[in-house]
Design a protein around this motif. Sequence first.
Motif, short mmCIF file in Angstrom:
data_model
loop_
_atom_site.label_atom_id
_atom_site.label_comp_id
_atom_site.label_asym_id
_atom_site.label_seq_id
_atom_site.Cartn_x
_atom_site.Cartn_y
_atom_site.Cartn_z
N ILE A 43 0.83 -1.44 0.16
CA ILE A 43 0.01 -0.04 0.10
C ILE A 43 0.59 1.24 0.02
O ILE A 43 1.96 1.26 0.34
N ALA A 45 3.17 4.14 0.82
CA ALA A 45 3.96 4.26 2.12
C ALA A 45 3.27 5.04 2.96
O ALA A 45 3.12 6.30 2.56
N GLY A 46 3.03 4.78 4.36
CA GLY A 46 2.50 5.69 5.32
C GLY A 46 0.97 5.88 5.47
O GLY A 46 0.36 6.23 6.37
N ASP A 47 0.11 5.27 4.37
CA ASP A 47 -1.01 5.18 4.46
C ASP A 47 -1.69 4.38 5.40
O ASP A 47 -1.11 3.28 5.95
N TRP A 48 -2.89 4.68 5.97
CA TRP A 48 -3.41 3.61 6.74
C TRP A 48 -4.26 2.76 6.03
O TRP A 48 -5.08 2.93 4.88
N ALA A 49 -4.54 1.58 6.60
CA ALA A 49 -5.41 0.41 6.04
C ALA A 49 -6.95 0.56 6.96
O ALA A 49 -7.00 0.97 7.95
N VAL A 50 -7.93 0.45 6.03
CA VAL A 50 -9.32 0.45 6.30
C VAL A 50 -9.80 -0.88 6.04
O VAL A 50 -9.74 -1.31 4.81
N LEU A 51 -10.50 -1.63 7.06
CA LEU A 51 -10.97 -2.80 6.86
C LEU A 51 -12.26 -2.98 7.15
O LEU A 51 -12.84 -2.43 8.38
N PHE A 146 -10.64 -4.39 1.89
CA PHE A 146 -9.44 -3.58 2.26
C PHE A 146 -9.08 -2.28 1.80
O PHE A 146 -8.93 -2.29 0.40
N VAL A 154 -9.15 10.48 7.37
CA VAL A 154 -10.33 9.66 7.57
C VAL A 154 -11.33 10.12 8.27
O VAL A 154 -11.22 11.10 8.96
#
Lengths: 351, 351
Positions: A43, A45-51, A146, A154
């Motif tokens: 993903i 770099a530095g991004d947050w993951a949303v699940l 994901f 966010v």
Amino acid sequence: MASRKATQPIHEFPLIRQLQRRYERRSPLVRKGIGDDAAVVSIPAGDWAVLTTDLLTEGIHFDLRTTTPMSIGHRAAMANLSDVAAMGATPRFLLVSLAIPPTLRADDIHALYRGLMSACGQHQVHLIGGDTSASRQGLFLSLTLFGTTPKNRVLFRSGARSGDGIYVTGTLGDSLAGLRLLTNRRPSQQGTALKKKARDFLIDRHRHPTARVQEGLWLNRTQLATAAIDLSDGLSGDLRHVCEESQVGADIALATLPISPACRAYADAHKIDPATLALAGGEDYELLFTVAADDEQKLERQARSRGFLVTKIGRIRPRRFGLQSLASDGTRTPLPITSYRHFTSRMKHSG
Amino acid sequence: MASRKATQPIHEFPLIRQLQRRYERRSPLVRKGIGDDAAVVSIPAGDWAVLTTDLLTEGIHFDLRTTTPMSIGHRAAMANLSDVAAMGATPRFLLVSLAIPPTLRADDIHALYRGLMSACGQHQVHLIGGDTSASRQGLFLSLTLFGTTPKNRVLFRSGARSGDGIYVTGTLGDSLAGLRLLTNRRPSQQGTALKKKARDFLIDRHRHPTARVQEGLWLNRTQLATAAIDLSDGLSGDLRHVCEESQVGADIALATLPISPACRAYADAHKIDPATLALAGGEDYELLFTVAADDEQKLERQARSRGFLVTKIGRIRPRRFGLQSLASDGTRTPLPITSYRHFTSRMKHSG
């Protein structure tokens, strides 16, 4: 043979393997899709993951006697896409698990995947894995989606403040009207006043809802929304979640609720108030979001220039105000506590 | 009420909400856990994400008449942890979805979560979300586990080369022996020769397997393994996956298979060859990995110094060699194509 299949990962189920091959798309982000112990993705770099994940069960969330497998797949994927959209994130990768009863035909599984992938394809979401099992009774579908978002960027439910305007995208109540058209056992009543075009529109809105991914990304990027949620359980229930998480109240002007001409025609034909459809109808998958009063004009201007339909439907109030609706005759009543029942058109009132 | 529950996200199911509160742990990586449209997590910048999912169905993967809900939860989580371990990744976040039949008691759900979280707690894995639904019949459990690994650092199945040594961690066949002890309907046969300590050991290995997370991380960090897989379907089946993905053959020396004293005692008592348990037994959740011949000594030295039990059980051969096993009398036979059937102790031969 069924037992053997039951223990096989999805890529070894011959039919599923065939479907996976058909729908697997190359992407530089997918380092390993199906065919190892786990999928591997990169993903930004530095991004947050949303699940987000949903488990849909036959007889509870859908009825194979009245719904096509393609529509089940499409709506299941859209429900997850909509959750990611409500966070303002970019949907990227999907995991699909199925528990398949002996009664389900191969054609049905093909159609289910077509539905899933038609929804995902619109948003460049990649199928990266899943699991498949036999089911003794009933079809079960579990999806995990994901997404990614730049860090610290966010949309939560918890950011609404008293004084914020309450907005929704699109129109409300269409999906519920469409569902009622599909399941109503009194065809004599519905055929009379509602034109085919309106009827088709409402049924299509139910069968093929659209997740507001672009709108969510826009709201997140511009930082104009203070909170957001997607309308999956109905305006009344979902607004309540925002108010609880933000510790605020809300005042909804019923006359401002965006109702499509088809939904209005449906309500007229059935002599009901379209606002009740809008408040209680689930699975619209529109976004509800709040905007600081000072930003409302800017937001509306930007929405117009981008061609997004957004409508202000009320205002956030202090918590003690509770949740109220304002009718066109000036009377205020507490917003009903409704919970949408998927696949039947009834609502349950509680609390 | 059941229908209403069915449409509620997991955090609104009162019992589940209570369990979520109990098991939610604060972590700087979890930006938002349960209670929004989706969970939001951060991962080390530049890391790759590793995702695995399992859907377990009652009557197929487990039998509530012979297994406790706690063991179901524990084993389900370990199966996913083991998949992440086999990639050499760090397990981090778990999503749990349940479809709950009317027959399941609240105590059972508590116990299921205790099992899940006892497995996750060992590896600092955080519960970040899920979904809950009613089920008309049968319990369904869907898990998705999210791990991370430094970019370009991951163990695939596809890296084995002819000449590599084939290794496994731990001992093989214990879980199958334990399962047979639990389900064998001829107690007269099993009680006689097997001591209680051995019996308890084998049953515990079945009920509470251990995912080899530390071993996977070590293998990945040192870059000594050329390929890896976890043993969930049994050595015979899982080695086949590695050979297919790597386009190689394999030669297994049966006498070198690591068999625990308890498993050997079980085999002796039942007059069977322990190698057949090791080859066919699923759910050992040990790791199988391959190592270039030049690195074998180094690997064995490092394993000893870290206290990891690893055993060389054979060697990768060219593809045309196929998969063969070498018996102690010097005879070679093709490795049987077995597929482990969970919850019954029978195997199915096909192909």
